[in-house]
Design a protein around this motif. Structure first.
Motif, PDB file in Angstrom:
ATOM      1  N   GLY A  89     -19.359  25.801  36.378  1.00 55.47           N
ATOM      2  CA  GLY A  89     -18.549  26.605  35.469  1.00 55.47           C
ATOM      3  C   GLY A  89     -19.295  27.830  34.978  1.00 55.47           C
ATOM      4  O   GLY A  89     -20.504  27.956  35.132  1.00 55.47           O
ATOM      5  N   PHE A  90     -18.552  28.732  34.404  1.00 61.84           N
ATOM      6  CA  PHE A  90     -19.112  29.965  33.862  1.00 61.84           C
ATOM      7  C   PHE A  90     -18.277  30.338  32.655  1.00 61.84           C
ATOM      8  O   PHE A  90     -17.055  30.220  32.671  1.00 61.84           O
ATOM      9  N   ASP A  91     -18.928  30.776  31.594  1.00 58.24           N
ATOM     10  CA  ASP A  91     -18.224  31.199  30.393  1.00 58.24           C
ATOM     11  C   ASP A  91     -19.051  32.286  29.721  1.00 58.24           C
ATOM     12  O   ASP A  91     -20.207  32.070  29.380  1.00 58.24           O
ATOM     13  N   GLU A  92     -18.450  33.453  29.562  1.00 56.15           N
ATOM     14  CA  GLU A  92     -19.143  34.577  28.930  1.00 56.15           C
ATOM     15  C   GLU A  92     -18.174  35.300  28.012  1.00 56.15           C
ATOM     16  O   GLU A  92     -17.051  35.597  28.388  1.00 56.15           O
ATOM     17  N   ARG A  93     -18.629  35.558  26.819  1.00 60.90           N
ATOM     18  CA  ARG A  93     -17.854  36.361  25.879  1.00 60.90           C
ATOM     19  C   ARG A  93     -18.463  37.759  25.872  1.00 60.90           C
ATOM     20  O   ARG A  93     -19.666  37.916  25.668  1.00 60.90           O
TER      21      ARG A  93
ATOM     22  N   ARG B  26     -13.014  36.935  26.939  1.00 56.10           N
ATOM     23  CA  ARG B  26     -13.872  36.010  27.675  1.00 56.10           C
ATOM     24  C   ARG B  26     -13.628  36.131  29.178  1.00 56.10           C
ATOM     25  O   ARG B  26     -12.514  36.388  29.622  1.00 56.10           O
TER      26      ARG B  26
ATOM     27  N   LYS C 188     -14.231  33.489  32.299  1.00 54.06           N
ATOM     28  CA  LYS C 188     -14.553  32.082  32.524  1.00 54.06           C
ATOM     29  C   LYS C 188     -14.188  31.669  33.939  1.00 54.06           C
ATOM     30  O   LYS C 188     -13.264  32.208  34.533  1.00 54.06           O
ATOM     31  N   VAL C 189     -14.933  30.682  34.434  1.00 49.50           N
ATOM     32  CA  VAL C 189     -14.556  29.969  35.639  1.00 49.50           C
ATOM     33  C   VAL C 189     -14.418  28.521  35.212  1.00 49.50           C
ATOM     34  O   VAL C 189     -15.397  27.889  34.815  1.00 49.50           O
ATOM     35  N   GLU C 190     -13.177  28.031  35.245  1.00 46.52           N
ATOM     36  CA  GLU C 190     -12.925  26.654  34.826  1.00 46.52           C
ATOM     37  C   GLU C 190     -11.709  26.116  35.555  1.00 46.52           C
ATOM     38  O   GLU C 190     -10.791  26.868  35.880  1.00 46.52           O
TER      39      GLU C 190
ATOM     40  N   ARG D  97      -5.356  35.098  35.335  1.00 50.69           N
ATOM     41  CA  ARG D  97      -5.979  33.973  36.032  1.00 50.69           C
ATOM     42  C   ARG D  97      -5.763  34.131  37.533  1.00 50.69           C
ATOM     43  O   ARG D  97      -4.739  34.645  37.958  1.00 50.69           O
TER      44      ARG D  97
ATOM     45  N   THR E  10     -19.355  42.056  33.323  1.00 56.15           N
ATOM     46  CA  THR E  10     -20.142  40.860  33.066  1.00 56.15           C
ATOM     47  C   THR E  10     -21.607  41.242  32.877  1.00 56.15           C
ATOM     48  O   THR E  10     -22.103  42.166  33.510  1.00 56.15           O
TER      49      THR E  10
ATOM     50  N   LEU F  55     -21.980  34.561  37.682  1.00 58.13           N
ATOM     51  CA  LEU F  55     -20.537  34.582  37.934  1.00 58.13           C
ATOM     52  C   LEU F  55     -20.263  34.511  39.426  1.00 58.13           C
ATOM     53  O   LEU F  55     -19.360  33.785  39.861  1.00 58.13           O
TER      54      LEU F  55
END
Length: 157
Positions: free
Chosen positions: A17-21, A74, A76-78, A88, A145, A151
């Motif tokens: 997963g990836f999550d960045e604000r 954000r 994200k990869v989820e 998405r 990013t 990512l």
């Protein structure tokens, strides 16, 4: 009590997963509060009594909220999807991924940009990824990013 090594595989499957604000720089909050305080001072000079403080009470929180909202998006990869802002795309529809550095960003967002592309750009973030899509309404995505390598790995490329 004896310890037995686990024979089970990892608990997650697929790419990590990836999550960045994409937060705004902290000094923007100071600057916004200063500008709001100056505007509040203009109101303060025009009214006597308690009404003179209303400008400060309203403008400073509004300015800070505006800067916070700019940095609340954000990437994200989820759940097998890339989520960038409100859009998405399933990871199976992600094609080639290209990192665009600070120096090439102007070209990528200017003359080379397809008007039909999805763009999630924040000027204070130094790098962007150009993500080609194999399906969907956009020919490719341009996403800001700070961690392009992570990512790219999370996208499985």
């Amino acid at each position: 009590m004896s310890e037995h090594p686990s024979t089970a595989g990892p608990a997650t499957s697929g790419p990590p997963g990836f999550d960045e604000r994409l937060t705004t720089p902290l000094w923007w909050f100071v600057f916004a509060a200063g500008v709001a305080a100056l505007l509040g001072a203009e109101i303060h000079m025009g009214y006597p009594g308690v009404r003179s403080w209303i400008g400060y009470a309203v403008l400073i929180p509004l300015a800070l909220l505006a800067v916070w909202r700019l940095g609340s998006v954000r990437v994200k990869v989820e759940d097998g999807q890339l989520v960038a802002g409100e859009e998405r795309i399933a990871l199976e529809h992600v094609g080639r991924v290209q990192t665009v550095g600070r120096k090439q960003k102007q070209e990528a967002l200017g003359p080379q940009l397809d008007p039909a592309a999805y763009v999630l750009h924040r000027s204070w973030v130094p790098t962007i990824l150009r993500i080609e899509t194999t399906d969907g309404p956009f020919p490719y995505w341009v996403v800001s990013t700070r961690r392009p390598e992570e990512l790219t790995r999370a996208l499985g490329r």
